[in-house]
Design an enzyme around this catalytic site. Structure first.
Site, PDB file in Angstrom:
ATOM      1  N   ALA A  97       0.900  -1.222   0.141  1.00  0.00           N
ATOM      2  CA  ALA A  97      -0.033   0.097   0.044  1.00  0.00           C
ATOM      3  C   ALA A  97       0.940   1.266   0.001  1.00  0.00           C
ATOM      4  CB  ALA A  97      -0.801  -0.018   1.228  1.00  0.00           C
ATOM      5  N   GLU A 129       5.545  -5.286   6.852  1.00  0.00           N
ATOM      6  CA  GLU A 129       4.791  -4.358   7.477  1.00  0.00           C
ATOM      7  C   GLU A 129       5.350  -4.092   8.775  1.00  0.00           C
ATOM      8  OE1 GLU A 129       3.388  -6.435   5.709  1.00  0.00           O
ATOM      9  OE2 GLU A 129       1.497  -5.680   4.907  1.00  0.00           O
ATOM     10  N   GLU A 152      -0.850  -9.294  -0.342  1.00  0.00           N
ATOM     11  CA  GLU A 152      -2.269  -9.412   0.101  1.00  0.00           C
ATOM     12  C   GLU A 152      -3.161  -9.364  -1.054  1.00  0.00           C
ATOM     13  OE1 GLU A 152      -1.915  -6.300   3.119  1.00  0.00           O
ATOM     14  OE2 GLU A 152      -2.299  -7.826   4.695  1.00  0.00           O
ATOM     15  N   GLY A 182       0.800  -4.833   1.062  1.00  0.00           N
ATOM     16  CA  GLY A 182      -0.317  -4.859   0.269  1.00  0.00           C
ATOM     17  C   GLY A 182      -0.339  -5.637  -0.923  1.00  0.00           C
TER      18      GLY A 182
HETATM   19  N1  CO8 Z   1       4.613   3.055  -0.796  1.00  0.00           N
HETATM   20  C1  CO8 Z   1       5.001   4.336  -1.504  1.00  0.00           C
HETATM   21  N2  CO8 Z   1       6.025   4.340  -2.311  1.00  0.00           N
HETATM   22  C2  CO8 Z   1       6.684   3.362  -2.456  1.00  0.00           C
HETATM   23  C3  CO8 Z   1       6.471   2.110  -1.886  1.00  0.00           C
HETATM   24  C4  CO8 Z   1       5.154   1.963  -1.171  1.00  0.00           C
HETATM   25  N3  CO8 Z   1       4.779   0.802  -0.592  1.00  0.00           N
HETATM   26  N4  CO8 Z   1       7.396   1.092  -2.326  1.00  0.00           N
HETATM   27  C5  CO8 Z   1       8.247   1.762  -3.029  1.00  0.00           C
HETATM   28  N5  CO8 Z   1       7.884   3.189  -3.224  1.00  0.00           N
HETATM   29  C6  CO8 Z   1       8.310   3.937  -3.946  1.00  0.00           C
HETATM   30  C7  CO8 Z   1       9.795   4.602  -3.378  1.00  0.00           C
HETATM   31  O1  CO8 Z   1       9.371   5.463  -2.659  1.00  0.00           O
HETATM   32  C8  CO8 Z   1      10.493   5.090  -4.522  1.00  0.00           C
HETATM   33  O2  CO8 Z   1       9.863   6.340  -4.875  1.00  0.00           O
HETATM   34  P1  CO8 Z   1      10.776   7.771  -5.256  1.00  0.00           P
HETATM   35  O3  CO8 Z   1      11.579   7.196  -6.453  1.00  0.00           O
HETATM   36  O4  CO8 Z   1       9.834   8.600  -5.707  1.00  0.00           O
HETATM   37  O5  CO8 Z   1      11.680   7.769  -4.184  1.00  0.00           O
HETATM   38  C9  CO8 Z   1      10.039   4.135  -5.718  1.00  0.00           C
HETATM   39  O6  CO8 Z   1       8.694   3.522  -5.262  1.00  0.00           O
HETATM   40  C10 CO8 Z   1      11.187   3.135  -6.009  1.00  0.00           C
HETATM   41  O7  CO8 Z   1      11.437   2.653  -4.800  1.00  0.00           O
HETATM   42  P2  CO8 Z   1      12.807   2.433  -4.039  1.00  0.00           P
HETATM   43  O8  CO8 Z   1      13.704   3.491  -4.480  1.00  0.00           O
HETATM   44  O9  CO8 Z   1      12.676   2.054  -2.787  1.00  0.00           O
HETATM   45  O10 CO8 Z   1      13.078   0.925  -4.963  1.00  0.00           O
HETATM   46  P3  CO8 Z   1      14.298  -0.049  -4.343  1.00  0.00           P
HETATM   47  O11 CO8 Z   1      14.631  -1.022  -5.594  1.00  0.00           O
HETATM   48  O12 CO8 Z   1      15.543   0.530  -3.808  1.00  0.00           O
HETATM   49  O13 CO8 Z   1      13.544  -0.780  -3.168  1.00  0.00           O
HETATM   50  C11 CO8 Z   1      11.705  -1.931  -2.132  1.00  0.00           C
HETATM   51  C12 CO8 Z   1      12.446  -1.728  -3.340  1.00  0.00           C
HETATM   52  C13 CO8 Z   1      12.753  -2.808  -1.243  1.00  0.00           C
HETATM   53  C14 CO8 Z   1      10.638  -2.548  -2.337  1.00  0.00           C
HETATM   54  C15 CO8 Z   1      11.421  -0.704  -1.227  1.00  0.00           C
HETATM   55  O14 CO8 Z   1      11.065   0.126  -2.057  1.00  0.00           O
HETATM   56  C16 CO8 Z   1      10.596  -0.892  -0.130  1.00  0.00           C
HETATM   57  O15 CO8 Z   1      10.862  -1.516   0.879  1.00  0.00           O
HETATM   58  N6  CO8 Z   1       9.203  -0.593  -0.488  1.00  0.00           N
HETATM   59  C17 CO8 Z   1       8.296  -0.762   0.742  1.00  0.00           C
HETATM   60  C18 CO8 Z   1       7.583  -2.123   0.785  1.00  0.00           C
HETATM   61  C19 CO8 Z   1       6.804  -2.017   2.094  1.00  0.00           C
HETATM   62  O16 CO8 Z   1       6.975  -1.816   3.426  1.00  0.00           O
HETATM   63  N7  CO8 Z   1       5.537  -2.496   1.583  1.00  0.00           N
HETATM   64  C20 CO8 Z   1       4.510  -2.554   2.688  1.00  0.00           C
HETATM   65  C21 CO8 Z   1       3.718  -1.299   2.876  1.00  0.00           C
HETATM   66  S1  CO8 Z   1       2.322  -1.235   4.277  1.00  0.00           S
HETATM   67  C22 CO8 Z   1       1.180  -2.150   3.360  1.00  0.00           C
HETATM   68  O17 CO8 Z   1       1.384  -2.604   2.299  1.00  0.00           O
HETATM   69  C23 CO8 Z   1      -0.070  -2.300   4.135  1.00  0.00           C
HETATM   70  C24 CO8 Z   1      -1.244  -3.164   3.454  1.00  0.00           C
HETATM   71  C25 CO8 Z   1      -2.350  -2.833   4.288  1.00  0.00           C
HETATM   72  C26 CO8 Z   1      -3.172  -1.547   4.079  1.00  0.00           C
HETATM   73  C27 CO8 Z   1      -3.978  -1.128   2.990  1.00  0.00           C
HETATM   74  C28 CO8 Z   1      -4.732   0.055   2.709  1.00  0.00           C
HETATM   75  C29 CO8 Z   1      -4.889   0.825   3.875  1.00  0.00           C
END
Ligand code: CO8
Length: 273
Positions: free
Chosen positions: A81, A147, A127, A124
């Site tokens: 998400a 998460e 999920e 998400g």
């Molecule tokens: N949300 C928002 N932006 C994201 C997300 C995310 N989940 N994942 C990646 N991005 C964005 C980054 O911010 C970045 O944007 P920008 O270039 O503008 O800075 C772009 O995507 C590329 O990402 P990275 O530079 O981080 O790419 P990497 O290859 O270095 O890393 C990763 C990839 C490992 C996947 C890393 O991006 C990461 O850890 N992402 C987050 C993963 C995460 O924690 N996911 C869980 C989120 S919480 C959730 O899903 C809860 C769901 C239940 C709720 C449902 C609705 C209420």
């Protein structure tokens, strides 16, 4: 008695719909839906979810679509998400936004959905894939429920669907550590149906979807409903539910046609009725 008049389904022309974050490609009875927010690794924002739900509901209503493939791109199915959108939200904001109402609509889509997963499939995103009915993963796919690393827990069904798919011990490990796991590990745990080289994921998912889409769409829908029922009822209740739906299908054209075709040694001509 006059024959019942049925209006042939009008296939939806998605080119006329202004979706930006989701694209759709229909070929024969398969609709391939692609999440299209590559700069954010398909992070599931409220607008993306809105487009996805609208798309899936439109496809569900289109009788010419027998099965849906849901995919992302080579780098990400979806990395979760949208964290940016949630970072400063209060509990009341989250409650009032009620984003899970949208997720619930995906759960209720009757048409079978095959997730075709490449790259990151996290939070998400994982999920969402688990809400689909089957998963085809690439060798390079990275699944996970990370998460815990950002101070929350899975909120869109992860603690429940992952546990049912892989069992308590592995679900505990994956949710409590937040570690990523590969497509091969996901297959070994029973989370995904097939693992193939990354470049073949969508093709393999479409092949699986084509096999499904040949069947009676009515029988498919009720089979999906009955299998999902197994997760939230007792064995007795589930068997009772299955039996009632089994009987109900004997009122369908497709049961008569399917059995007649078998007896006459010819392919069936299903109508989804
Ligand atoms: N949300 C928002 N932006 C994201 C997300 C995310 N989940 N994942 C990646 N991005 C964005 C980054 O911010 C970045 O944007 P920008 O270039 O503008 O800075 C772009 O995507 C590329 O990402 P990275 O530079 O981080 O790419 P990497 O290859 O270095 O890393 C990763 C990839 C490992 C996947 C890393 O991006 C990461 O850890 N992402 C987050 C993963 C995460 O924690 N996911 C869980 C989120 S919480 C959730 O899903 C809860 C769901 C239940 C709720 C449902 C609705 C209420």
């Amino acid at each position: 008695m006059p024959a019942a008049v049925t209006t042939p389904p009008t296939p939806v022309d998605f080119k006329t719909l202004e979706f930006l974050l989701v694209t759709v490609d229909t070929d024969r009875r398969i609709a391939t839906v692609q999440l299209n927010r590559p700069d954010k690794l398909n992070a599931i924002s409220i607008p993306l979810m809105g487009e996805l739900v609208a798309t899936l509901q439109t496809l569900e209503a289109d009788a010419s679509v027998g099965c849906i493939v849901l995919t992302g791109n080579q780098k990400a199915f979806a990395a979760g998400a949208d964290i940016g959108q949630m970072a400063t939200a209060s509990a009341i904001d989250m409650y009032q936004l009620d984003q899970f109402a949208q997720w619930d609509k995906i759960r209720k889509i009757k048409t079978p959905i095959v997730a075709a997963v490449n790259g990151f499939c996290l939070g998400g995103g994982c999920e969402l894939a688990m809400t689909c009915d089957m998963i085809v993963a690439g060798e390079g796919a990275r699944f996970g429920q990370p998460e815990i690393n950002i101070g929350i827990i899975p909120g869109a069904g992860g603690t429940q669907r992952l546990t049912r798919a892989v069992g308590k011990a592995m679900a505990m490990e994956l949710v409590l550590t937040g570690r990523q796991f590969s497509g091969a590990e996901a297959k070994q745990m029973g989370l995904v149906n097939r693992v193939v080289p990354d470049e073949l994921v969508v093709e393999e998912a479409q092949t699986l979807a084509a096999e499904v889409a040949k069947k009676s769409s009515l029988a498919l829908q009720v089979a999906k409903e009955a299998i999902l029922k197994a997760f939230d009822t007792t064995m007795e209740g589930g068997l009772d539910f299955e039996r009632k739906i089994f009987y109900m299908l004997f009122a369908s054209h497709d049961q008569k046609e399917g059995m007649a075709a078998f007896v006459e040694k010819r392919p069936p001509d299903f109508k989804g009725q």
